[in-house]
Scaffold this active site. Structure first.
Site, short mmCIF file in Angstrom:
data_model
loop_
_atom_site.label_atom_id
_atom_site.label_comp_id
_atom_site.label_asym_id
_atom_site.label_seq_id
_atom_site.Cartn_x
_atom_site.Cartn_y
_atom_site.Cartn_z
N ASP A 3 4.43 -32.80 32.94
CA ASP A 3 3.31 -33.67 32.61
C ASP A 3 3.52 -34.25 31.21
OD1 ASP A 3 0.66 -34.77 32.81
OD2 ASP A 3 -0.03 -33.13 31.54
N ASP B 127 0.66 -36.11 28.79
CA ASP B 127 -0.45 -35.87 27.85
C ASP B 127 -1.01 -34.46 28.02
OD1 ASP B 127 0.07 -38.51 27.47
OD2 ASP B 127 -1.84 -39.26 28.24
N CYS C 128 1.42 -42.72 37.44
CA CYS C 128 0.37 -43.24 38.31
C CYS C 128 -0.65 -43.97 37.44
CB CYS C 128 -0.31 -42.11 39.09
SG CYS C 128 -1.77 -42.68 40.01
N HIS D 190 -3.50 -45.35 38.40
CA HIS D 190 -4.80 -45.47 39.05
C HIS D 190 -5.83 -44.50 38.49
CE1 HIS D 190 -1.74 -46.68 42.21
NE2 HIS D 190 -2.44 -47.79 42.03
N CYS E 19 -5.82 -43.24 45.48
CA CYS E 19 -4.44 -43.61 45.81
C CYS E 19 -3.68 -42.40 46.35
CB CYS E 19 -3.73 -44.15 44.57
SG CYS E 19 -3.53 -42.90 43.26
N CYS F 65 -0.68 -41.61 45.11
CA CYS F 65 0.34 -41.24 44.12
C CYS F 65 -0.21 -40.43 42.95
CB CYS F 65 1.06 -42.48 43.60
SG CYS F 65 -0.01 -43.72 42.84
N ASP G 228 -0.81 -28.95 31.88
CA ASP G 228 -1.96 -28.33 31.21
C ASP G 228 -3.23 -28.33 32.06
OD1 ASP G 228 -2.09 -31.17 30.95
OD2 ASP G 228 -3.63 -30.93 29.40
#
EC number: 3.1.3.15
Length: 352
Positions: free
Chosen positions: A8, A10, A91, A93, A99, A101, A128
């Site tokens: 990941d 952020d 992604c 969205h 969605c 994704c 996280d």
């Protein structure tokens, strides 16, 4: 096959800002310890894939250019330290878009997963949020969280140690061997066989090999000790071979030359090819309840199960010391051969 870390962004690679949106350079702060941890993991042969949900890219609230400037800056930071991501999946969205994704769904990676063979048992999602854990479950890989109490240092240690352990249960009509190894652990080994001298020899292998060995072995000693020693050697070789995985970064070769009044020399090549040449003469039939003819047979069985070439030679007067020297040098050579000091596979063939 590849060992992949799906990471990941952020909250994992960079700190999550107060408004949960990295849209200006002054919001960018790397998470503590991320650089040294990723360098360790990269050296251990892991491939990095970034997978991130970025709510509403291209909207008034989150203009495309604001995202792009910050994202490129983050990538440049990692690149400047030698850390590269093989693929990056974003992604754009919001949850309301429903969605296919957005994590924890896997639609964003659909084509990549179809085209890429990777070892799921050695691959992880690092993130996280609970959705990262769900994402890992959907991919069928392991998961480790990043938080204030579970740092990047802890994550790297857990992954590297986990990647180099294996268990083998070998049960026949003659023996029962339950064995596990952890190559990067220096815990005190626990070894139990019905032949105290053999137990002592295996303790030497683990101690001088610098790995954790857990072994419970029993067998038909009323016949003789052959089956027990042979099957233990086979289980040990299988476990080490499995724990080494794709052998990325290992030294591959090990050799040593220790002396007391006995002299034992050994050379090991963990090449995937089995061959054993044992040179040594024992004039006593038994030492500590263990037939001396089983010493070369132990090394031959280990070589076959490990997929290694082993040359060993021992000379001396005291047979106890001669045999002990053989097992000690085995441990030292395994420590050297299994150590990861490279950032490549030590073979021009591309496979070991």
């Amino acid at each position: 096959m590849k060992k992949i870390l799906f990471i990941d962004r952020d909250g994992t690679l960079v700190e999550e800002p107060f408004d949960f949106q990295v849209d200006s350079l002054d919001k960018i702060k790397l998470t503590s310890g991320v650089i040294p941890a990723l360098l360790q993991l990269q050296k251990a042969g892991f491939t990095f894939i970034m997978v991130s949900n970025q709510n509403g890219i291209g909207t008034v609230a989150f203009p495309e250019e604001d995202f792009a400037v910050c994202h490129e800056f983050i990538l440049d930071l990692f690149s400047s330290q030698g850390i590269l991501f093989d693929e990056i999946f974003i992604c754009p969205h919001t949850p309301e878009d429903n969605c296919i994704c957005r994590k924890p769904k896997t639609g964003l990676l659909e084509s990549y997963l179809k085209e890429t063979a990777f070892a799921k048992q050695y691959s992880w999602v690092i993130g996280d949020r609970d959705t990262d854990k769900e994402f890992a479950d959907n991919l069928g890989v392991n998961f480790l969280p990043i938080s204030k109490t579970h740092t990047w240092e802890m994550v790297a240690s857990a992954i590297i140690n986990d990647a180099r352990k294996a268990s083998v249960q070998r049960k026949t009509k003659e023996t029962a061997v339950d064995l596990s190894v952890q190559l990067d652990s220096d815990q005190t080994s626990v070894i139990d066989t019905p032949i105290p001298f053999f137990t002592h020899m295996l303790e030497q292998v683990a101690k001088h090999g610098g790995f954790d060995l857990r072994l419970q072995a029993s067998g038909d000693l009323e016949v003789d000790e052959h089956h027990l020693i042979e099957d233990t050697a086979i289980a040990l070789g299988e476990a080490i071979r499995t724990a080494l995985g794709d052998k990325w970064g290992i030294n591959r070769y090990g050799y040593t030359l220790p002396m007391d009044e006995s002299l034992a020399t050994i050379a090991i090549d963990i090449s995937g090819r089995s061959f054993c040449d044992f040179k040594g003469q024992f004039t006593r039939e038994f030492i500590g309840g263990m037939a001396t003819e089983m010493i070369p047979h132990f090394f031959q069985s280990l070589s076959s199960a490990l997929g290694a070439t082993i040359h060993i030679e021992v000379t001396g007067i005291n047979h106890h010391h001669m045999i002990e020297a053989c097992f000690k040098v085995l441990g030292r050579a395994l420590r050297q051969a299994c150590s990861r000091t490279n950032n490549y596979l030590p073979s021009t063939k591309g496979v070991l």
